[in-house]
Scaffold this motif. Structure first.
Motif, PDB file in Angstrom:
ATOM      1  N   ALA A  36       4.100  -1.071   3.443  1.00  9.90           N
ATOM      2  CA  ALA A  36       3.480   0.246   3.285  1.00  9.90           C
ATOM      3  C   ALA A  36       4.490   1.370   3.137  1.00  9.90           C
ATOM      4  CB  ALA A  36       2.580   0.530   4.485  1.00  9.90           C
ATOM      5  N   PRO A  77       0.757  -5.146   6.192  1.00 17.38           N
ATOM      6  CA  PRO A  77       1.056  -4.532   4.900  1.00 17.38           C
ATOM      7  C   PRO A  77       2.521  -4.154   4.712  1.00 17.38           C
ATOM      8  CG  PRO A  77       0.025  -2.942   6.356  1.00 17.38           C
ATOM      9  CD  PRO A  77      -0.058  -4.280   7.050  1.00 17.38           C
ATOM     10  N   LEU A  85      -2.816   1.891  10.118  1.00 16.68           N
ATOM     11  CA  LEU A  85      -3.105   1.325   8.806  1.00 16.68           C
ATOM     12  C   LEU A  85      -3.618  -0.103   8.945  1.00 16.68           C
ATOM     13  CD1 LEU A  85      -3.077   1.668   5.756  1.00 16.68           C
ATOM     14  CD2 LEU A  85      -0.687   0.952   5.757  1.00 16.68           C
ATOM     15  N   ILE A  95       0.823  -1.211   0.000  1.00 18.11           N
ATOM     16  CA  ILE A  95       0.000   0.000   0.000  1.00 18.11           C
ATOM     17  C   ILE A  95       0.856   1.260   0.000  1.00 18.11           C
ATOM     18  CG2 ILE A  95      -1.687   1.312   1.348  1.00 18.11           C
ATOM     19  CD1 ILE A  95      -2.747  -1.222   2.429  1.00 18.11           C
ATOM     20  N   THR A  96       0.335   2.279  -0.685  1.00 24.82           N
ATOM     21  CA  THR A  96       0.896   3.615  -0.542  1.00 24.82           C
ATOM     22  C   THR A  96      -0.174   4.510   0.069  1.00 24.82           C
ATOM     23  OG1 THR A  96       0.229   4.168  -2.821  1.00 24.82           O
ATOM     24  CG2 THR A  96       2.488   3.391  -2.484  1.00 24.82           C
ATOM     25  N   ALA A  97       0.258   5.340   1.013  1.00 20.29           N
ATOM     26  CA  ALA A  97      -0.652   6.276   1.668  1.00 20.29           C
ATOM     27  C   ALA A  97      -0.079   7.677   1.550  1.00 20.29           C
ATOM     28  CB  ALA A  97      -0.838   5.899   3.140  1.00 20.29           C
ATOM     29  N   LYS A 156       3.708  -3.406  10.079  1.00 17.19           N
ATOM     30  CA  LYS A 156       4.028  -3.394   8.655  1.00 17.19           C
ATOM     31  C   LYS A 156       5.275  -4.242   8.446  1.00 17.19           C
ATOM     32  CE  LYS A 156       6.819   0.830   8.796  1.00 17.19           C
ATOM     33  NZ  LYS A 156       7.141   2.096   8.121  1.00 17.19           N
ATOM     34  N   GLU A 194       3.226   8.729   8.406  1.00 16.47           N
ATOM     35  CA  GLU A 194       2.914   7.593   9.282  1.00 16.47           C
ATOM     36  C   GLU A 194       2.287   8.046  10.598  1.00 16.47           C
ATOM     37  OE1 GLU A 194       4.902   3.373  10.692  1.00 16.47           O
ATOM     38  OE2 GLU A 194       6.152   4.901   9.746  1.00 16.47           O
TER      39      GLU A 194
END
Length: 205
Positions: free
Chosen positions: A152, A150, A129, A110-112, A194, A116
């Motif tokens: 991430a 994830p 997340l 995933i990319t957000a 993560k 963080e």
């Protein structure tokens, strides 16, 4: 393929790849790793006319399933939800005799856009997340898959300018290579928030 090796299926869901500075390089890198099958869902199904039989056969042929996507409103892009609704059907993925996915490993890459620290109880988004991904974790549980946290990248909107890409791509290659070789300690990995940042602990051999 030896008994130790694992076949990895990577499903990319990104509706605007022409603007992707992170997901597209990750996807292109994955294409170069033997043992990884890469599928661009928006590329294959621009009208959302998903071939259920083909997708189910892909799942049957692989040991590890990865959803790769940018976080959209704390969830997946639309085509990935459609894919789940159609492909993970009763009698195949769950329910009576629905054990086709049992024992397979599953996680999200995933990319957000946010940093963080925004994905904490006291942060802007109020949840981690992993907490936001609880529906996918429960999907894995219902279908008998072994869920992993994830992989991430936070702050994806400025990842290139901030110099985050080199390390992220390096870890992505290491993770995929370890998955194919069957050298990931699932029990240790499952406890993390993560996967990235902890590869030295969870990759064996």
């Amino acid at each position: 393929m030896s008994e130790q090796q694992q076949a990895v299926l990577l499903l990319l869901a990104h509706p605007s790849q022409h603007r992707s500075e992170v997901n597209l390089p990750l996807f292109e890198l994955a294409k170069t790793i033997p043992g990884v099958t890469t599928v661009d869902l928006y590329g294959e199904y621009p009208e959302f006319d998903i071939d259920i039989e083909r997708e189910q056969q892909r799942l049957l042929a692989h040991d590890v399933v990865i959803f790769q996507f940018p976080l959209y409103w704390y969830s997946t892009p639309a085509i990935l939800k459609e894919w789940q609704d159609l492909v993970l059907e009763y009698g195949f993925a769950y329910g009576t005799d629905g054990n086709a996915l049992k024992g397979k490993r599953f996680f999200c890459a995933i990319t957000a856009g946010g940093k963080e620290e925004a994905y904490q109880a006291e942060g802007y988004n109020h949840f981690t997340l992993r907490q936001l991904l609880a529906p996918l974790e429960q999907t894995a549980s219902l279908t008998g898959m072994r869920y992993l946290p994830p992989f991430a990248l936070f702050g994806a909107r400025t990842a290139v300018e901030d110099g985050l890409m080199a390390l992220h791509l390096k870890e992505w290659r290491e993770l995929l290579t370890a998955l194919v070789a069957g050298k990931l300690n699932r029990r240790l990995a499952a406890k993390l928030e993560k996967l990235n940042g902890h590869l030295d602990q969870i990759i064996t051999g």
